[in-house]
Enzyme design. Structure first.
Site, PDB file in Angstrom:
ATOM      1  N   GLU A 188       1.342  -0.822  -0.082  1.00 14.16           N
ATOM      2  CA  GLU A 188      -0.289   0.097   0.462  1.00 14.16           C
ATOM      3  C   GLU A 188       0.661   1.410  -0.371  1.00 14.16           C
ATOM      4  O   GLU A 188       1.704   2.117   0.936  1.00 14.16           O
ATOM      5  CB  GLU A 188      -0.984   0.070   1.340  1.00 14.16           C
ATOM      6  CG  GLU A 188      -2.004   1.170   1.127  1.00 14.16           C
ATOM      7  CD  GLU A 188      -2.015   1.667   2.785  1.00 14.16           C
ATOM      8  OE1 GLU A 188      -2.706   0.796   3.123  1.00 14.16           O
ATOM      9  OE2 GLU A 188      -3.655   2.443   2.111  1.00 14.16           O
ATOM     10  N   LYS A 241      -2.488  -1.798  -3.603  1.00  7.71           N
ATOM     11  CA  LYS A 241      -3.866  -0.999  -2.827  1.00  7.71           C
ATOM     12  C   LYS A 241      -3.348   0.347  -2.354  1.00  7.71           C
ATOM     13  O   LYS A 241      -2.163   0.995  -1.820  1.00  7.71           O
ATOM     14  CB  LYS A 241      -3.836  -1.279  -1.000  1.00  7.71           C
ATOM     15  CG  LYS A 241      -4.953  -0.479  -0.563  1.00  7.71           C
ATOM     16  CD  LYS A 241      -5.231  -1.586   0.737  1.00  7.71           C
ATOM     17  CE  LYS A 241      -5.800  -0.257   2.073  1.00  7.71           C
ATOM     18  NZ  LYS A 241      -6.747  -0.678   2.795  1.00  7.71           N
TER      19      LYS A 241
END
Ligand code: 13P
Length: 342
Positions: free
Chosen positions: A179, A221
């Protein structure tokens, strides 16, 4: 290749199930305390357990949820009937995941940039989380946009840490959510967000390659490419879809199985509309485009719950509605009219 390759693939096969995405319910104690306080809800072990139990026992949620990211405290908590919360999810066919980073600290030499901590002892912590039922992990690097940030050093150093984290996870048989979040705060344009997101993702995939991370066994992500929250004009879902897909196509290998966006401070309806616009395009992307939202799934739920047992049913209905909307957006079949049909 890691001895756990088949295990990683089996986890991913669950994550990419049609119509499903991920709930991020891994707010650290200070973060959830801030969200609770804004609504006048007291934050303690009991209230956090009650709230997360509400989410995980919502009837129907298993139709749209492939996995839930937990905070360490939640992994050790039990539902009212004594079942571990991770098992409550697993019994419904929802995979438990775990946030494993330890938050950010200023990056020396790069004023305005931060770097995420938590690599020391990570392999040992992962073994313990896996024994408690976790099947995937999350690690977030954060990039603020200013005239000078992120710096080249910030982009490179953060990419290196993400890649080291992902390598350790794959070695231990846990699928890493990678992420890199370019923040929405600021007055910057959508073009500036695109420029920064492209540089960040380019550096991240270069580092993943150098660290021999199998890109077919990660979940990416990212943020969507949007103008800063204080920018004069909001972008339409069509503009967000074009800008985001352009950046992703330039930087993300086709081997990556699934991209699960964060919502990043967009409203639930905005994040849903933007994800839908990407999936509604007739030019198919090489990856699944799904969700790993926290606020865009939880905001209306927390606001209805307000810490009271008597509000649980209404809050669960709101959660299920948001999940159904996100699921439709993952398929490109959401419409604003659906928001009002309940
Ligand atoms: P938001 O969807 O609220 O941005 O949270 C996603 C997340 O997990 C941030 O780390």
């Amino acid at each position: 290749m890691t001895e756990h390759y088949n295990e990683l693939q089996a986890t991913l096969a669950n994550i990419v199930a049609p119509g499903k995405g991920i709930l991020a319910a891994d707010e650290s104690t200070p973060t959830i305390t801030k969200r609770f306080s804004a609504l006048g809800i007291e934050s303690n072990e009991t209230s956090r357990r009650a709230y997360r139990s509400l989410l995980f026992t919502t009837p129907g949620a298993e139709a749209s949820l492939a996995g839930v990211i937990l905070f360490e405290e939640t992994l050790g908590q039990k539902a009212d009937d004594g079942t571990r919360l991770a098992d409550v999810l697993a019994k419904r066919g929802i995979l438990p995941g775990i946030k494993v980073d330890k938050g950010t600290t200023p990056l020396p030499g790069a004023p305005g940039d931060v770097i995420t901590q938590g690599l020391d002892g990570l392999a040992e912590r992962l073994d313990a989380y896996k024994a408690q039922g976790a099947r995937f992990t999350k690690w977030r690097e954060v990039y603020a946009i200013t005239d000078r940030n992120p710096t080249e050093l910030g982009i490179d150093a953060n990419a290196e840490v993400l890649a080291r984290y992902a390598g350790v996870c794959q070695q231990q048989g846990l699928v890493p959510i990678v992420e890199p979040e370019v923040l929405i705060d600021g007055e910057h344009s959508i073009e500036r967000c695109a420029e920064v997101t492209e540089a960040v993702l380019h550096a991240v995939f270069d580092a993943l390659h150098r660290h021999r991370v199998a890109t077919e066994a990660i979940i990416l992500k990212p943020n969507m490419v949007v103008p800063g929250k204080a920018h004069a004009r909001k972008a339409t879902p069509d503009e967000v879809a074009t800008a985001t897909l352009t950046v992703l196509r330039r930087t993300v290998p086709a081997s990556v199985p699934t991209i699960n966006f964060l919502s990043g401070g967009q409203s639930p309806e905005e994040a849903t509309a933007n994800l839908n616009a990407m999936n509604a395009r007739d030019t198919r992307a090489p990856w699944i485009l799904s969700f790993s939202f926290a606020r865009a799934l939880q905001d209306p739920v927390m606001a209805l719950w307000k810490g009271a047992q008597s509000n649980v049913a209404a809050a669960q209905a709101a959660f299920n509605h948001r999940l159904q909307m996100a699921s439709r957006a993952r398929d490109g079949t959401w419409s604003p009219a659906l928001e009002r049909q309940r």
